[in-house]
Enzyme design. Structure first.
Site, PDB file in Angstrom:
ATOM      1  N   GLY A 156       0.855  -1.172   0.000  1.00  0.00           N
ATOM      2  CA  GLY A 156       0.000   0.000   0.000  1.00  0.00           C
ATOM      3  C   GLY A 156       0.888   1.218   0.000  1.00  0.00           C
ATOM      4  CD  GLU A 157       2.346   6.274   0.782  1.00  0.00           C
ATOM      5  OE1 GLU A 157       3.521   6.487   0.423  1.00  0.00           O
ATOM      6  OE2 GLU A 157       1.919   6.610   1.897  1.00  0.00           O
ATOM      7  CB  CYS A 208       5.135  -3.990  -1.140  1.00  0.00           C
ATOM      8  SG  CYS A 208       5.748  -2.688  -2.215  1.00  0.00           S
ATOM      9  NE  ARG A 248       7.983   5.220   1.475  1.00  0.00           N
ATOM     10  CZ  ARG A 248       7.188   6.290   1.514  1.00  0.00           C
ATOM     11  NH1 ARG A 248       7.461   7.283   2.317  1.00  0.00           N
ATOM     12  NH2 ARG A 248       6.115   6.342   0.754  1.00  0.00           N
ATOM     13  NE  ARG A 300       5.118   4.932  -5.903  1.00  0.00           N
ATOM     14  CZ  ARG A 300       5.482   6.151  -6.286  1.00  0.00           C
ATOM     15  NH1 ARG A 300       5.389   6.494  -7.549  1.00  0.00           N
ATOM     16  NH2 ARG A 300       5.943   7.021  -5.444  1.00  0.00           N
ATOM     17  CG  HIS A 352       2.495  -6.280  -4.508  1.00  0.00           C
ATOM     18  ND1 HIS A 352       1.480  -5.780  -3.710  1.00  0.00           N
ATOM     19  CD2 HIS A 352       3.392  -5.282  -4.648  1.00  0.00           C
ATOM     20  CE1 HIS A 352       1.746  -4.521  -3.409  1.00  0.00           C
ATOM     21  NE2 HIS A 352       2.901  -4.196  -3.964  1.00  0.00           N
ATOM     22  CD  GLU A 359      -0.387  -8.835  -2.861  1.00  0.00           C
ATOM     23  OE1 GLU A 359       0.714  -9.399  -2.625  1.00  0.00           O
ATOM     24  OE2 GLU A 359      -0.516  -7.600  -2.977  1.00  0.00           O
TER      25      GLU A 359
HETATM   26  N1  GLN Z   1       6.143   2.774  -2.399  1.00  0.00           N
HETATM   27  C1  GLN Z   1       5.239   2.399  -1.356  1.00  0.00           C
HETATM   28  C2  GLN Z   1       5.666   2.983  -0.032  1.00  0.00           C
HETATM   29  O1  GLN Z   1       6.754   3.412   0.108  1.00  0.00           O
HETATM   30  C3  GLN Z   1       5.129   0.881  -1.245  1.00  0.00           C
HETATM   31  C4  GLN Z   1       4.544   0.345  -2.502  1.00  0.00           C
HETATM   32  C5  GLN Z   1       3.766  -0.917  -2.322  1.00  0.00           C
HETATM   33  O2  GLN Z   1       3.437  -1.354  -1.218  1.00  0.00           O
HETATM   34  N2  GLN Z   1       3.387  -1.475  -3.436  1.00  0.00           N
HETATM   35  O3  GLN Z   1       4.900   2.988   0.875  1.00  0.00           O
END
Ligand code: GLN
Length: 201
Positions: free
Chosen positions: A57-58, A89, A109, A139, A174, A176
């Site tokens: 996620g983020e 991630c 990151r 990312r 990922h 999943e």
């Molecule tokens: N770039 C995201 C972050 O730094 C992580 C990306 C992801 O979970 N697919 O939070």
């Protein structure tokens, strides 16, 4: 692909942190292995879990959600008690030294340069039978400065993208999103109180 889903995962409840990010695809994969999936949004959702997944996620947004819901300490207690956890991630970032402080690594990151959106790679993972894993990176972070107790399971361009430390598994990609349930299976097979299992392979 070899599947061991018939081995009685039906009694296992896997919590998936569901504040933000890609939790639904994880739940689907957990259910496809015959286990139960429970979305985790508040501390009470952690009760009685056999394993936990922190999805992608983020990471900034996820950190705020964890703080808002008072989940940081309950998550730390659960993992320190030996509950198997898989961070993917942003979930890997959540586990690191600067965030929940559970996994003895730093993460960088958005580490893969200009590959801003995504890339895919076949990654050999130590201890995982059946050949390399097709991995989707979005990312993605990589692991920096792994501590002595951290086992590097796989690398891309020489950077660690899959690690294990006791009951904690963390990957930059990922799992999943590819039709390969082996990491989820490994999570379900891990048992925090049984080193023979957590050390297998
Ligand atoms: N770039 C995201 C972050 O730094 C992580 C990306 C992801 O979970 N697919 O939070």
């Amino acid at each position: 692909m070899a599947s061991t889903s018939g081995e009685g995962f039906g009694s296992k409840v896997v919590g998936i942190l569901a504040l933000q990010g890609g939790f639904e695809a994880h739940a689907k994969m957990v259910r496809s292995l015959g286990a139960r999936a429970r979305e985790v949004r508040v501390p009470a959702d952690l009760e009685g879990l056999h394993a936990l997944i922190i999805p992608g996620g983020e990471s900034t947004v996820m950190t705020l959600g964890i703080e808002r819901e008072g989940l940081a300490e309950p998550l730390r207690s659960l993992v320190r008690a030996g509950t198997p956890v898989l961070g993917t991630c942003a979930g890997m970032i959540m586990l690191d030294r600067e965030h929940l402080g559970l996994l003895d690594v730093s993460t960088r990151r958005n580490a893969f340069g200009r590959q801003i959106r995504s890339f895919e790679a076949d990654v050999d993972l130590a201890g995982l039978r059946g050949g390399p894993m097709h991995a989707v990176f979005i990312r993605a972070p990589w692991v920096a400065e792994p501590g002595a107790g951290v086992e590097i399971l796989g690398r891309v361009e020489d950077h660690p993208v899959a690690v294990r430390q006791g009951n904690m598994l963390a990957v930059s990609f990922h799992p999943e999103l590819a039709a390969d349930p082996r990491l989820h299976e490994l999570l379900l097979q891990m048992n925090g109180s049984d080193e023979r299992v957590t050390r297998a392979g």
